[in-house]
Design a protein around this motif. Sequence first.
Motif, mmCIF file in Angstrom:
data_model
loop_
_atom_site.group_PDB
_atom_site.id
_atom_site.type_symbol
_atom_site.label_atom_id
_atom_site.label_comp_id
_atom_site.label_asym_id
_atom_site.label_seq_id
_atom_site.Cartn_x
_atom_site.Cartn_y
_atom_site.Cartn_z
ATOM 1 N N PHE A 1 0.872 -1.175 0.000
ATOM 2 C CA PHE A 1 0.000 0.000 0.000
ATOM 3 C C PHE A 1 0.906 1.221 0.000
ATOM 4 O O PHE A 1 1.720 1.382 0.905
ATOM 5 C CB PHE A 1 -0.891 0.053 1.248
ATOM 6 N N ALA A 2 0.780 2.060 -1.007
ATOM 7 C CA ALA A 2 1.555 3.299 -1.001
ATOM 8 C C ALA A 2 1.108 4.188 0.141
ATOM 9 O O ALA A 2 1.913 4.910 0.737
ATOM 10 C CB ALA A 2 1.396 4.033 -2.334
ATOM 11 N N ASN A 3 -0.190 4.140 0.458
ATOM 12 C CA ASN A 3 -0.751 4.900 1.579
ATOM 13 C C ASN A 3 -1.884 4.067 2.157
ATOM 14 O O ASN A 3 -2.994 4.063 1.633
ATOM 15 C CB ASN A 3 -1.238 6.270 1.123
ATOM 16 N N MET A 4 -1.591 3.374 3.218
ATOM 17 C CA MET A 4 -2.507 2.359 3.730
ATOM 18 C C MET A 4 -3.534 2.925 4.703
ATOM 19 O O MET A 4 -3.182 3.712 5.580
ATOM 20 C CB MET A 4 -1.707 1.257 4.426
ATOM 21 N N PRO A 5 -4.792 2.525 4.570
ATOM 22 C CA PRO A 5 -5.803 2.903 5.566
ATOM 23 C C PRO A 5 -5.706 1.981 6.780
ATOM 24 O O PRO A 5 -6.599 1.184 7.068
ATOM 25 C CB PRO A 5 -7.122 2.699 4.799
ATOM 26 N N ALA A 6 -4.589 2.075 7.498
ATOM 27 C CA ALA A 6 -4.300 1.111 8.562
ATOM 28 C C ALA A 6 -5.122 1.359 9.819
ATOM 29 O O ALA A 6 -5.545 0.419 10.491
ATOM 30 C CB ALA A 6 -2.811 1.162 8.897
ATOM 31 N N ALA B 1 -0.266 -0.752 14.320
ATOM 32 C CA ALA B 1 0.698 -1.345 15.256
ATOM 33 C C ALA B 1 0.918 -2.823 14.952
ATOM 34 O O ALA B 1 2.043 -3.331 15.046
ATOM 35 C CB ALA B 1 0.209 -1.171 16.690
ATOM 36 N N GLN B 2 -0.139 -3.516 14.560
ATOM 37 C CA GLN B 2 -0.022 -4.940 14.229
ATOM 38 C C GLN B 2 0.899 -5.142 13.035
ATOM 39 O O GLN B 2 1.747 -6.038 13.037
ATOM 40 C CB GLN B 2 -1.408 -5.512 13.917
ATOM 41 N N VAL B 3 0.771 -4.294 12.035
ATOM 42 C CA VAL B 3 1.598 -4.414 10.834
ATOM 43 C C VAL B 3 3.043 -4.024 11.146
ATOM 44 O O VAL B 3 3.995 -4.652 10.672
ATOM 45 C CB VAL B 3 1.030 -3.549 9.697
#
Length: 493
Positions: free
Chosen positions: A235-240, A245-247
């Motif tokens: 993801f260039a810009n992830m909707p995390a 924190a998990q990633v």
Amino acid sequence: MKLWKTILAAAALSLAAATSAFAARTDLTLGIVLEPPHLDPTAGAAAAIGEVTYANVFEGLTRIDDNGQVQAALAESWAVSDDGKIYTFKLHSGVKFHDGSAFSADDVKFSLDRARAKDSLNPQKPLFAHITDVTAVDPATVKVTLDGPQGNFLYDMGLVAAVIVGKGSADGNKDKPIGTGPFKLDHWAKGSEITLVKNPDYWGTPAALDKATFRIVPDAAAAVPALLSGDIQAFANMPAQDALAQVQSDPRFSVVIGATEGETILSINNKKPPFDKLAVRQALASAIDRGAIIAAASNGLGKPIGSHFSPGDAGYVDLTGVYPHDIVKAKEYLKEAGLENGFSATIKLPPVPYARDGGQVIQSQLKDIGVNLQIIPVEWAEWLSQVFTNKDYDLTIVSHVEPNDIDIYSRPGYYFQYDNPKFNDLIKELDTTVDNDKRLELLGEAQKILAHDVPAVYLFELPKIGVWDAKLQGMWTNWPIEADDLTKVKWTD
């Protein structure tokens, strides 16, 4: 003899299998939050168009690199006249469009004339307003004449809306984009994914990837499982959101926090009562706590802003203190406007998480001063139609991701419906100023006017949360323009 042939054949197969096992992969599935409405960056304002097509499918005379600097692209070099009005571009030879047609100066003339025409649908039409003539001197040379010196002309020619298109294919670019880039469209499954494949006839350095699929993944609930399962590698810009924190704790991924040019703002319809009153806009600005919005809408990673300018750009002025969070003062502003009992309004929120999450916080904060907001969720196409085009809105939240776009407040008919003659004159002076120190001074003055006049409430600069497989190289850390440039992306062994 037959036995030896059998042994050699088996050895060859084993070697081929081993080589294949250790060879770096050449495909990539990249997650994107928004599906573009179409794929023609010269005919639509949605940033998602350029995110897929810029540098990959379409190219301009110049290009913007990952550091925000101007680089050569279809133009291999250029010369500028002493008076700063004439740019002569020398074009690369042997360039072809994806349909096999040859690229030449005629295509540059067609593209620039089309962009500046009276009936132009180009979303950045003002970029071309100072062009008075475009002449194809010969197939590899084009001369562009301006009405005066333009400090940002080469930069502007490298933006998404300034890409060069072919005369014969331009009308079909929305669905079948035909560019000169290192990738070409393979297929578009609407609502699901857009797949690009390597252009075997590319004029420049070939891409390392053979195939790149842009998968539409609008929210973290779908994004994180897709990443963890390997269905999506980047993801260039992830909707995390809360899952970031998990990633970050997973060694399989690189998490790279960068900056964007996305000024995230509470846009205001300045001609619609009661927002046509300065005191009302001041009340909104004073009632809003940027810190709470940043925590909810950007994982706490956004940088607060007080005007329409990125903190990472030269010339930035910190104006976050012009209207500090002050409920008492906000109520005083409302009383000054004759609205001490508050009022009701609507806020239309596009589907991106920063808007939906930030909108809920703003709704709660404005309730504290008696402003009751009705949240109206809209899809991106609806936002473009209702808000951006038809100006049918009270308030909205959006990130303006075009770089150096403070001039949008001077554009007649722009969806803010803001009109300040002093600001307009300042932008006109900025347009014709080449001296860098003077430009920075003018940019500072422009920021101060917007900060005090509140045509929008300035919230934060959108962070870029890059998340990708740790074996992937070449992804951009920052977004000086919103583009998922895959031209240097490759897998390591």
